[in-house]
Design a protein around this motif. Sequence first.
Motif, PDB file in Angstrom:
ATOM      1  N   PHE A  59       0.826  -1.206   0.000  1.00 43.67           N
ATOM      2  CA  PHE A  59       0.000   0.000   0.000  1.00 43.67           C
ATOM      3  C   PHE A  59       0.864   1.262   0.000  1.00 43.67           C
ATOM      4  O   PHE A  59       0.474   2.288  -0.564  1.00 43.67           O
ATOM      5  CB  PHE A  59      -0.923   0.004   1.222  1.00 43.67           C
ATOM      6  N   ASP A  60       2.033   1.197   0.607  1.00 46.34           N
ATOM      7  CA  ASP A  60       2.978   2.313   0.606  1.00 46.34           C
ATOM      8  C   ASP A  60       3.960   2.229  -0.563  1.00 46.34           C
ATOM      9  O   ASP A  60       5.025   2.838  -0.545  1.00 46.34           O
ATOM     10  CB  ASP A  60       3.761   2.367   1.925  1.00 46.34           C
ATOM     11  N   VAL A  61       3.621   1.460  -1.581  1.00 49.61           N
ATOM     12  CA  VAL A  61       4.432   1.289  -2.793  1.00 49.61           C
ATOM     13  C   VAL A  61       5.864   0.889  -2.418  1.00 49.61           C
ATOM     14  O   VAL A  61       6.836   1.393  -2.986  1.00 49.61           O
ATOM     15  CB  VAL A  61       4.435   2.573  -3.659  1.00 49.61           C
ATOM     16  N   SER A  62       5.964   0.009  -1.414  1.00 50.25           N
ATOM     17  CA  SER A  62       7.250  -0.524  -0.930  1.00 50.25           C
ATOM     18  C   SER A  62       8.165   0.543  -0.341  1.00 50.25           C
ATOM     19  O   SER A  62       9.363   0.309  -0.176  1.00 50.25           O
ATOM     20  CB  SER A  62       7.981  -1.283  -2.048  1.00 50.25           C
ATOM     21  N   LEU A  63       7.616   1.705   0.008  1.00 47.78           N
ATOM     22  CA  LEU A  63       8.424   2.731   0.679  1.00 47.78           C
ATOM     23  C   LEU A  63       8.569   2.436   2.162  1.00 47.78           C
ATOM     24  O   LEU A  63       9.477   2.943   2.812  1.00 47.78           O
ATOM     25  CB  LEU A  63       7.784   4.112   0.497  1.00 47.78           C
ATOM     26  N   GLY A  64       7.660   1.642   2.701  1.00 47.48           N
ATOM     27  CA  GLY A  64       7.705   1.275   4.109  1.00 47.48           C
ATOM     28  C   GLY A  64       7.567  -0.227   4.284  1.00 47.48           C
ATOM     29  O   GLY A  64       7.531  -0.980   3.316  1.00 47.48           O
ATOM     30  N   PRO A  72      -4.303  -4.423   5.129  1.00 48.80           N
ATOM     31  CA  PRO A  72      -3.678  -3.774   3.975  1.00 48.80           C
ATOM     32  C   PRO A  72      -3.448  -2.281   4.140  1.00 48.80           C
ATOM     33  O   PRO A  72      -2.466  -1.741   3.661  1.00 48.80           O
ATOM     34  CB  PRO A  72      -4.671  -4.044   2.840  1.00 48.80           C
ATOM     35  N   PHE A  73      -4.359  -1.580   4.829  1.00 53.04           N
ATOM     36  CA  PHE A  73      -4.221  -0.140   4.988  1.00 53.04           C
ATOM     37  C   PHE A  73      -5.103   0.315   6.149  1.00 53.04           C
ATOM     38  O   PHE A  73      -6.011  -0.410   6.572  1.00 53.04           O
ATOM     39  CB  PHE A  73      -4.627   0.594   3.701  1.00 53.04           C
ATOM     40  N   PRO A  74      -4.848   1.496   6.713  1.00 53.90           N
ATOM     41  CA  PRO A  74      -5.687   1.991   7.803  1.00 53.90           C
ATOM     42  C   PRO A  74      -7.142   2.133   7.352  1.00 53.90           C
ATOM     43  O   PRO A  74      -7.422   2.434   6.201  1.00 53.90           O
ATOM     44  CB  PRO A  74      -5.072   3.367   8.116  1.00 53.90           C
ATOM     45  N   THR A 151       7.593   8.355  -8.401  1.00 55.93           N
ATOM     46  CA  THR A 151       6.322   8.478  -9.122  1.00 55.93           C
ATOM     47  C   THR A 151       5.338   9.307  -8.292  1.00 55.93           C
ATOM     48  O   THR A 151       5.526   9.510  -7.086  1.00 55.93           O
ATOM     49  CB  THR A 151       5.690   7.111  -9.409  1.00 55.93           C
ATOM     50  N   SER A 152       4.278   9.729  -8.948  1.00 57.10           N
ATOM     51  CA  SER A 152       3.241  10.503  -8.271  1.00 57.10           C
ATOM     52  C   SER A 152       2.596   9.703  -7.141  1.00 57.10           C
ATOM     53  O   SER A 152       2.241  10.262  -6.104  1.00 57.10           O
ATOM     54  CB  SER A 152       2.187  10.950  -9.282  1.00 57.10           C
ATOM     55  N   LEU A 153       2.436   8.389  -7.326  1.00 61.00           N
ATOM     56  CA  LEU A 153       1.829   7.566  -6.281  1.00 61.00           C
ATOM     57  C   LEU A 153       2.769   7.451  -5.083  1.00 61.00           C
ATOM     58  O   LEU A 153       2.324   7.472  -3.925  1.00 61.00           O
ATOM     59  CB  LEU A 153       1.484   6.176  -6.824  1.00 61.00           C
ATOM     60  N   GLU A 154       4.056   7.332  -5.335  1.00 59.81           N
ATOM     61  CA  GLU A 154       5.020   7.291  -4.233  1.00 59.81           C
ATOM     62  C   GLU A 154       5.002   8.600  -3.455  1.00 59.81           C
ATOM     63  O   GLU A 154       5.081   8.610  -2.220  1.00 59.81           O
ATOM     64  CB  GLU A 154       6.414   6.990  -4.787  1.00 59.81           C
ATOM     65  N   PHE A 155       4.893   9.711  -4.174  1.00 59.79           N
ATOM     66  CA  PHE A 155       4.795  11.000  -3.482  1.00 59.79           C
ATOM     67  C   PHE A 155       3.498  11.074  -2.679  1.00 59.79           C
ATOM     68  O   PHE A 155       3.478  11.617  -1.566  1.00 59.79           O
ATOM     69  CB  PHE A 155       4.844  12.160  -4.477  1.00 59.79           C
ATOM     70  N   GLU A 156       2.420  10.536  -3.227  1.00 63.79           N
ATOM     71  CA  GLU A 156       1.125  10.527  -2.525  1.00 63.79           C
ATOM     72  C   GLU A 156       1.258   9.839  -1.179  1.00 63.79           C
ATOM     73  O   GLU A 156       0.689  10.290  -0.179  1.00 63.79           O
ATOM     74  CB  GLU A 156       0.089   9.819  -3.386  1.00 63.79           C
ATOM     75  N   ARG A 157       1.999   8.742  -1.128  1.00 66.98           N
ATOM     76  CA  ARG A 157       2.195   8.044   0.140  1.00 66.98           C
ATOM     77  C   ARG A 157       3.134   8.819   1.066  1.00 66.98           C
ATOM     78  O   ARG A 157       2.964   8.802   2.284  1.00 66.98           O
ATOM     79  CB  ARG A 157       2.752   6.627  -0.110  1.00 66.98           C
ATOM     80  N   LEU A 158       4.131   9.503   0.498  1.00 64.89           N
ATOM     81  CA  LEU A 158       5.026  10.312   1.330  1.00 64.89           C
ATOM     82  C   LEU A 158       4.261  11.408   2.057  1.00 64.89           C
ATOM     83  O   LEU A 158       4.498  11.683   3.233  1.00 64.89           O
ATOM     84  CB  LEU A 158       6.116  10.965   0.466  1.00 64.89           C
ATOM     85  N   VAL A 159       3.351  12.054   1.344  1.00 65.03           N
ATOM     86  CA  VAL A 159       2.668  13.228   1.890  1.00 65.03           C
ATOM     87  C   VAL A 159       1.484  12.842   2.780  1.00 65.03           C
ATOM     88  O   VAL A 159       0.946  13.685   3.499  1.00 65.03           O
ATOM     89  CB  VAL A 159       2.208  14.160   0.745  1.00 65.03           C
ATOM     90  N   SER A 160       1.100  11.577   2.786  1.00 67.38           N
ATOM     91  CA  SER A 160      -0.027  11.125   3.595  1.00 67.38           C
ATOM     92  C   SER A 160       0.378  10.998   5.068  1.00 67.38           C
ATOM     93  O   SER A 160       1.468  10.511   5.391  1.00 67.38           O
ATOM     94  CB  SER A 160      -0.537   9.770   3.094  1.00 67.38           C
TER      95      SER A 160
END
Length: 379
Positions: A59-64, A72-74, A151-160
């Motif tokens: 769900f965090d695009v493997s960033l975490g 899977p997600f909150p 990617t934009s999705l990776e940034f989306e998870r960073l900013v969440s």
Amino acid sequence: MGSHKYIELMTYSEVVAVSGHVGHFKVKIKKKARYVDETKCTGCGTCQEKCPWQADNEFDVSLGKRKAIYTPFPQAVPNIPVIDCEHCAYFLKGKCRACEKFCPTGAIDFEQTDQIVEVQVASIIVATGYDIFDPSPITQYGYGRFDDVITSLEFERLVSSTGPTGGNIVLKDGSKPQSAAIIHCVGSRDENYHEYCSRVCCMYSLKHAHQIKEKTGAEVYQMYIDMRCFGKGYEEFYKRASDEGVNFIRGKVAKVTDIALSEEEKGKLIVVCEDTLLGNMIRVPVDMVILSVAMEPRADADEVARLFSLERSADGFFLEKHHKIDPVGTMIDGIYMAGCCQGPKDIPDTVSQAIGAAAKALALITKGKVEAGAAVVGE
């Protein structure tokens, strides 16, 4: 929805066979074993706290990271975890079982097996969504080569606030970016990849620019072909981003490089692009590059199309019955579609199409009887 008496949620399940016709579809569903008893689990999270094994968080695009037993997600519905057999020590080595030991309600069940459930339904709505384009083949943008090209999705998870950094916009080394470039149409409007416009990229790129400005005060550059701000309030948001100091550069990006030609470029990522308004090539040194990637059909779209006897358009998305008078229908009576499985669209358009598909399905029920057409699935 999870507690609605007329709605049965079958999560962690997949459709394996469909047969029949409008008003009388037989659907076989495989309920995968989650190794947690849904009737006993309270969602307390103790099993996840005690599990010592970790894996990349999808769900965090493997960033975490996440645990081998996880939700899977909150705010997931239902709030019941699943055990990942590929990373659980018990399934790999026959040891551990920490989740079972610490579960206060005895909900862990390693003996669970997959089940096949057959249901009879009058209609079906296909809403399988989309995948995002993998920008790795566009090697000149440096994705996968430079840590801070994301990617934009990776940034989306960073900013969440629920993301791996708790909502803090940071570079790979943990520092805050002083500048960022957002490259539009990565994989969209490109004859080498997807010729269509993904429709959402301009607006989420503006949103990302606003978030960067708000959270870090960094200098933001947007490299675009043309801005397509078509929805209600969209043009106004475009103007707001411009008033906040976002820099807009009209032109196609040639490459992203770390080869510096001047002192100010050292230690930076340099976006080399054409500025069509100035009529020349420019170099923009930044700390972070965000790729606004295309929407594309799901990887299993061909398999789903065969399963439900759907047709696909040239771009790979599912083909509607008629793009004007029946945009939610398919060639099979009683099977409808909604959302990005039919083509790229934003949230308001997806909601509108979903309401239309639900109305079509309800209309069948209110009729009581329907005349079956010639189109039959699975026979």
